[in-house]
Scaffold this motif. Structure first.
Motif, mmCIF file in Angstrom:
data_model
loop_
_atom_site.group_PDB
_atom_site.id
_atom_site.type_symbol
_atom_site.label_atom_id
_atom_site.label_comp_id
_atom_site.label_asym_id
_atom_site.label_seq_id
_atom_site.Cartn_x
_atom_site.Cartn_y
_atom_site.Cartn_z
ATOM 1 N N VAL A 211 1.875 -2.590 9.349
ATOM 2 C CA VAL A 211 1.828 -1.387 8.524
ATOM 3 C C VAL A 211 0.562 -1.343 7.682
ATOM 4 C CG1 VAL A 211 2.970 -0.136 6.669
ATOM 5 C CG2 VAL A 211 4.333 -1.240 8.435
ATOM 6 N N THR A 212 0.260 -2.444 7.002
ATOM 7 C CA THR A 212 -0.901 -2.431 6.126
ATOM 8 C C THR A 212 -2.205 -2.430 6.908
ATOM 9 O OG1 THR A 212 -0.536 -4.794 5.918
ATOM 10 C CG2 THR A 212 0.157 -3.429 4.083
ATOM 11 N N ALA B 73 10.935 -2.663 0.489
ATOM 12 C CA ALA B 73 10.394 -1.838 1.566
ATOM 13 C C ALA B 73 10.483 -2.549 2.901
ATOM 14 C CB ALA B 73 8.943 -1.476 1.268
ATOM 15 N N CYS B 74 10.271 -1.773 3.948
ATOM 16 C CA CYS B 74 10.212 -2.299 5.308
ATOM 17 C C CYS B 74 9.183 -1.480 6.071
ATOM 18 C CB CYS B 74 11.577 -2.237 5.987
ATOM 19 S SG CYS B 74 12.210 -0.552 6.187
ATOM 20 N N SER B 75 8.949 -1.854 7.319
ATOM 21 C CA SER B 75 7.941 -1.136 8.099
ATOM 22 C C SER B 75 8.299 0.331 8.291
ATOM 23 C CB SER B 75 7.777 -1.798 9.476
ATOM 24 O OG SER B 75 7.285 -3.108 9.335
ATOM 25 N N GLU C 59 -6.701 -8.667 -5.177
ATOM 26 C CA GLU C 59 -5.546 -8.881 -4.312
ATOM 27 C C GLU C 59 -5.990 -9.562 -3.021
ATOM 28 O OE1 GLU C 59 -2.890 -5.728 -3.633
ATOM 29 O OE2 GLU C 59 -2.895 -5.022 -5.708
ATOM 30 N N LEU C 60 -5.178 -10.500 -2.581
ATOM 31 C CA LEU C 60 -5.410 -11.125 -1.282
ATOM 32 C C LEU C 60 -4.809 -10.230 -0.214
ATOM 33 C CD1 LEU C 60 -4.642 -14.842 -2.202
ATOM 34 C CD2 LEU C 60 -6.886 -13.811 -1.804
ATOM 35 N N LEU C 61 -5.672 -9.584 0.555
ATOM 36 C CA LEU C 61 -5.257 -8.618 1.571
ATOM 37 C C LEU C 61 -5.725 -9.119 2.939
ATOM 38 C CD1 LEU C 61 -6.390 -5.371 -0.296
ATOM 39 C CD2 LEU C 61 -4.103 -6.405 -0.300
ATOM 40 N N TYR C 62 -4.833 -9.025 3.921
ATOM 41 C CA TYR C 62 -5.161 -9.533 5.253
ATOM 42 C C TYR C 62 -4.768 -8.512 6.313
ATOM 43 C CZ TYR C 62 -5.242 -13.936 2.658
ATOM 44 O OH TYR C 62 -5.505 -14.921 1.737
ATOM 45 N N LEU D 269 0.814 -1.215 0.000
ATOM 46 C CA LEU D 269 0.000 0.000 0.000
ATOM 47 C C LEU D 269 0.843 1.257 0.000
ATOM 48 C CD1 LEU D 269 -2.931 -0.902 2.372
ATOM 49 C CD2 LEU D 269 -2.934 -0.808 -0.094
ATOM 50 N N LEU D 270 2.092 1.133 -0.408
ATOM 51 C CA LEU D 270 2.966 2.300 -0.422
ATOM 52 C C LEU D 270 2.541 3.265 -1.519
ATOM 53 C CD1 LEU D 270 6.269 0.386 0.147
ATOM 54 C CD2 LEU D 270 5.111 1.850 1.776
#
Length: 310
Positions: A69-70, A231-233, A50-53, A20-21
């Motif tokens: 983050v997401t 990316a990272c948190s 998209e598989l989003l959790y 989600l960046l």
């Protein structure tokens, strides 16, 4: 150690959720523009399957909440506003605490909206592959739900059932079509058959995810595997400026205005066995020298990245 002037209200912790960046940071518009150059403005022509959790918050010993983050992004009103227009997964399915029920419903609604889907993905390639295999193992039940317009009894999550009541209607014609596709002898290229308007698969497929790309390519039938970010948190570190590159050829471009980077030199040289994966002889051993800035890194030397963000 964390140094912060205002009282902190929570933390972001790491898990399999670094996406989600595009929505969160204008700096990643460079990647968005490169996608636009190849595929046009897909948000105007279809949706993303998209598989989003979302993951539940955890409480730290200090009493503060730690969120993925997401998950934090999913809770934002701006994301909820664009969700129905740009994604096939309803909000309730993303926040379903049962991963199996969430996956089933997200795939079910993605199949129902198959003619609108232009992008398929998830954060990591392993998740996309797991989703395809889930359909392979459950397509008869999914087709039965679509044919009758009724969700399976084992879906007990109230949010998922509520979403199904709004989307799921009897559609024998679509169910028969999907049955014909899924009952084929070989599942090679099945993604193109199930979602014929799909332009690419958006997922991280470098690093540890590289091992899943061969099988994913089998199912995707030549669709590009686009690995957009490194990316990272703490923030976006780099982006892929050539999104159509093969996973084994992907390189990431640092964006110096995203966060403050420093590089901690690793004592041993690294043996590169592919352009995306690096095997370190002594991962935990660092040079006695301190971290260096981006302009002072040396070609061929391995580093660990230190990130300072606001």
């Amino acid at each position: 150690m964390l140094l912060k002037a205002p009282p902190p209200f929570g933390y972001w912790h790491r898990n399999s959720s670094e996406e989600l960046l595009q929505q969160q940071s204008p700096k990643t518009n460079h990647f968005g523009l490169s996608i636009y150059r190849h595929f046009g403005d897909l948000s105007q022509v279809g949706k993303r399957m998209e598989l989003l959790y979302a993951k539940p918050d955890v409480e730290t010993p200090s009493g503060l909440k730690a969120s993925a983050v997401t998950t934090r992004a999913f809770k934002e009103s701006s994301f909820q506003a664009i969700l129905p227009k740009l994604y096939t997964s309803p909000y309730e399915t993303i926040f379903c605490p049962d991963t199996k029920q969430s996956t089933y419903c997200q795939l079910l609604f993605g199949l129902i909206q198959r003619d609108e889907v232009v992008v398929i993905g998830s954060i990591f390639a392993a998740t996309v592959l797991r989703g395809i295999k889930f359909i392979e193992n459950n397509w008869r039940e999914l087709c039965s739900n679509i044919k009758t317009g009724k969700i399976s009894d084992w879906i007990t999550d109230s949010g998922c059932r509520k979403a199904a009541s709004l989307i799921l209607k009897p559609n024998p014609k679509l169910a028969d079509l999907l049955e014909d596709i899924c009952s084929c002898k070989s599942w090679e290229g099945i993604v193109r058959k199930l979602w014929p308007k799909t332009k690419y698969i958006g997922t991280v497929c470098t690093g540890a995810m590289l091992q899943f790309t061969a099988e994913l390519e089998f199912y995707c039938g030549g669709l590009p595997l686009v690995s957009g970010f490194y990316a990272c948190s703490e923030g976006a570190i780099a982006i892929n400026m050539e999104p159509l590159s093969k996973p084994s050829d992907v390189s990431y471009t640092f964006l110096p205005n995203m966060v403050y980077y420093e590089f901690l030199s690793i004592k041993e040289d690294c043996d590169t066995y592919s352009q995306n994966q690096v095997q370190l002889n002594a991962m935990s051993q660092h040079e006695d020298t301190g971290p260096v800035d981006l302009v002072n890194v040396k070609l061929g030397q391995c580093y660990e990245i230190l990130v300072t963000s606001s």
